[in-house]
Design an enzyme around this catalytic site. Structure first.
Site, PDB file in Angstrom:
ATOM      1  N   CYS A 164      29.123  49.402  35.849  1.00  0.00           N
ATOM      2  CA  CYS A 164      28.749  49.168  37.246  1.00  0.00           C
ATOM      3  C   CYS A 164      27.591  48.187  37.408  1.00  0.00           C
ATOM      4  O   CYS A 164      27.189  47.895  38.537  1.00  0.00           O
ATOM      5  CB  CYS A 164      28.426  50.498  37.922  1.00  0.00           C
ATOM      6  SG  CYS A 164      29.809  51.653  37.843  1.00  0.00           S
ATOM      7  N   HIS A 304      21.174  51.640  44.185  1.00  0.00           N
ATOM      8  CA  HIS A 304      22.461  51.894  43.533  1.00  0.00           C
ATOM      9  C   HIS A 304      23.181  52.987  44.313  1.00  0.00           C
ATOM     10  O   HIS A 304      24.384  52.888  44.531  1.00  0.00           O
ATOM     11  CB  HIS A 304      22.235  52.282  42.077  1.00  0.00           C
ATOM     12  CG  HIS A 304      23.499  52.400  41.289  1.00  0.00           C
ATOM     13  ND1 HIS A 304      24.403  51.368  41.183  1.00  0.00           N
ATOM     14  CD2 HIS A 304      24.020  53.431  40.576  1.00  0.00           C
ATOM     15  CE1 HIS A 304      25.425  51.763  40.430  1.00  0.00           C
ATOM     16  NE2 HIS A 304      25.218  53.003  40.056  1.00  0.00           N
ATOM     17  N   GLU A 315      17.407  58.186  41.025  1.00  0.00           N
ATOM     18  CA  GLU A 315      16.943  56.890  41.532  1.00  0.00           C
ATOM     19  C   GLU A 315      15.728  57.077  42.429  1.00  0.00           C
ATOM     20  O   GLU A 315      14.778  56.277  42.391  1.00  0.00           O
ATOM     21  CB  GLU A 315      18.052  56.168  42.291  1.00  0.00           C
ATOM     22  CG  GLU A 315      17.675  54.749  42.685  1.00  0.00           C
ATOM     23  CD  GLU A 315      18.836  53.924  43.203  1.00  0.00           C
ATOM     24  OE1 GLU A 315      18.666  52.691  43.349  1.00  0.00           O
ATOM     25  OE2 GLU A 315      19.927  54.489  43.468  1.00  0.00           O
ATOM     26  N   LYS A 336      26.926  51.426  49.820  1.00  0.00           N
ATOM     27  CA  LYS A 336      28.094  52.140  49.303  1.00  0.00           C
ATOM     28  C   LYS A 336      28.564  53.210  50.274  1.00  0.00           C
ATOM     29  O   LYS A 336      29.702  53.675  50.193  1.00  0.00           O
ATOM     30  CB  LYS A 336      27.773  52.771  47.949  1.00  0.00           C
ATOM     31  CG  LYS A 336      27.608  51.782  46.799  1.00  0.00           C
ATOM     32  CD  LYS A 336      27.348  52.522  45.487  1.00  0.00           C
ATOM     33  CE  LYS A 336      27.239  51.576  44.301  1.00  0.00           C
ATOM     34  NZ  LYS A 336      25.953  50.842  44.282  1.00  0.00           N
ATOM     35  N   HIS A 341      31.991  52.525  46.186  1.00  0.00           N
ATOM     36  CA  HIS A 341      31.393  52.025  44.950  1.00  0.00           C
ATOM     37  C   HIS A 341      32.376  51.053  44.302  1.00  0.00           C
ATOM     38  O   HIS A 341      33.418  51.456  43.797  1.00  0.00           O
ATOM     39  CB  HIS A 341      31.096  53.203  44.025  1.00  0.00           C
ATOM     40  CG  HIS A 341      30.306  52.843  42.808  1.00  0.00           C
ATOM     41  ND1 HIS A 341      30.043  51.541  42.426  1.00  0.00           N
ATOM     42  CD2 HIS A 341      29.721  53.625  41.865  1.00  0.00           C
ATOM     43  CE1 HIS A 341      29.329  51.540  41.317  1.00  0.00           C
ATOM     44  NE2 HIS A 341      29.124  52.793  40.952  1.00  0.00           N
ATOM     45  N   PHE A 400      27.477  53.096  33.466  1.00  0.00           N
ATOM     46  CA  PHE A 400      27.769  54.006  32.366  1.00  0.00           C
ATOM     47  C   PHE A 400      27.314  53.374  31.047  1.00  0.00           C
ATOM     48  O   PHE A 400      27.394  52.155  30.853  1.00  0.00           O
ATOM     49  CB  PHE A 400      29.266  54.300  32.283  1.00  0.00           C
ATOM     50  CG  PHE A 400      29.769  55.284  33.314  1.00  0.00           C
ATOM     51  CD1 PHE A 400      28.910  55.931  34.183  1.00  0.00           C
ATOM     52  CD2 PHE A 400      31.123  55.572  33.397  1.00  0.00           C
ATOM     53  CE1 PHE A 400      29.379  56.832  35.122  1.00  0.00           C
ATOM     54  CE2 PHE A 400      31.609  56.477  34.331  1.00  0.00           C
ATOM     55  CZ  PHE A 400      30.741  57.109  35.192  1.00  0.00           C
TER      56      PHE A 400
END
Length: 414
Positions: A164, A304, A315, A336, A341, A400
């Site tokens: 991502c 994010h 976060e 998002k 996403h 990831f």
């Protein structure tokens, strides 16, 4: 030696809110959701049956009919977003500029739909049924390859694949290419089209997706106490980066300046960030150090903000850790909440949005923020866009494997 300055002169977006920068920007500022029930395939047996699909996209605007099936949708989206960005920049690549113009476009997943299609053809008819276009229609670097062919960009060409963070890494790496003098112009971004049975099914099997199937438009709810997972989105984001003097010489309209790029690795877990937010903290700090400014100068963060319980909490911890008391003064939002996403394209789309925030002085909201989470207690610009002049803004992307990127934009000043 004086550092070469890099500016954004074009933004191209393809999202669930529309094909084109202005369509997406308008939808974001209106707080409109692009999430709906999946139409790409029959999802009735899936635990998650919703996604943020790109609607009414016609690849024939960019490709001959005979070529459409020779490319996965993520390549279609990348070419469309690049075209949108090139038009925004009013940029034509001359023969003289060709070898000084590069393309970095990343993807986290690449051509899932083509892989699934060709695997089915193989199972049903054997190896002779595999298309000769299978490989070049599905491998990740062919988004960058097709864009470079279309626009005759013969400079550095690459395709980061960092989950991502792919799109953000592509833009940051392209920024560095210009700074060190290896190119003068870069077409940079990310693209993704993973709303497929295996794409959705894989994330659902991980229990990473929202299951709010009866209320798709309220499913993506970053930082809200009742968030239950992310919503898969698709599309592409591309920005045109230029060395400042090159842009000024051709009379380009400058959207923002890209002044900092941070990278970090969590070295912790394949899918979860560390509970203290160490990697997220360091990647923002690295971008700020790269820009040569202080944390207190940041006015906006495009988070994010995935809408998963651990990510949003961690976060928030990282932002508090870095900014201290200033954390409560920073405007934060997760777009998002409206476009889902976009995985490998997320960082690129959000970087484009962040540069527009700096230019236009409007913060898109975090929608579906209804029930405050005591552990997420900062200013997430809830539910309504806000006018705010921003001099410095961060765009965060975490992937990831613990791969992180942060891009720092500045309002352009002579």
């Amino acid at each position: 030696m004086q550092k070469r300055r890099v500016v954004v002169t074009g933004v191209g977006l393809v999202t669930a809110l529309g094909t084109g920068r202005e369509e997406t920007w308008k939808g974001l500022c209106e707080g409109r959701s692009g999430v709906s029930t999946i139409t790409r395939f029959d999802a009735t047996q899936f635990s998650t049956r919703i996604a943020a699909e790109v609607q009414n996209f016609d690849p024939l605007r960019w490709f001959e009919k005979k070529d459409v099936k020779k490319m996965d949708a993520f390549i279609h989206y990348a070419v469309a977003a690049a075209d949108n960005a090139m038009q925004h920049a009013a940029l034509t690549i001359s023969p003289e500029l060709s070898e000084r113009t590069g393309v970095f476009i990343g993807s986290g997943i690449g051509g899932f739909s083509i892989i699934e299609r060709e695997h089915t053809a193989f199972l049903e008819g054997g190896p002779r049924k595999i298309s000769p276009f299978f490989i070049p229609s599905s491998i990740i670097n062919l988004a960058a390859g097709q864009v470079s062919i279309r626009f005759k960009a013969r400079g550095p060409n690459s395709a980061p694949c960092t989950a991502c963070s792919s799109g953000a890494h592509a833009i940051g790496d392209a920024f560095r290419v210009i700074v060190r003098g290896d190119a003068d112009v870069m077409i940079a971004g990310g693209s993704e089209a993973a709303v497929t049975p295996m794409g959705v099914g894989g994330f659902a099997a991980m229990r990473a997706l929202s299951q709010r199937n009866d209320d798709p438009q309220h499913a993506s709810r970053p930082f809200d106490k009742d968030r239950d997972g992310f919503v898969v989105g698709e599309g592409s984001g591309v920005v045109i980066l230029e060395e400042l003097e090159i842009a000024k010489k051709r009379g380009a309209a400058i959207i923002a300046e890209l002044v900092g790029y941070g990278m970090s690795g969590d070295a912790f877990h394949i899918t979860l960030p560390p509970d203290d937010g160490n990697g997220a903290h360091r990647v923002m700090l690295n971008a700020i150090k790269d820009a040569g400014i202080q944390p207190e100068e940041i006015g906006y963060i495009n988070a994010h903000g995935t809408s998963t319980p651990p990510n949003d909490r961690i976060e928030t911890i990282a932002i508090k850790r870095l900014f201290g008391d200033h954390a409560r003064k920073v405007a934060i939002s997760s777009t998002k909440s409206m476009i889902g996403h976009l995985l490998g394209a997320a960082g690129a789309v959000e970087a484009g949005i962040t540069s527009l925030v700096v230019q236009r002085g409007v913060i898109p909201p975090t929608t579906n923020y209804e029930t405050p989470d005591p552990e997420c207690d900062l200013d997430y610009t809830p539910n309504k866009a806000r006018k705010l002049e921003v001099r410095y803004a961060l765009s965060n992307s975490f992937g990831f494997g613990g791969t992180n990127a942060s891009l720092l934009f500045k309002k352009y000043e002579e």
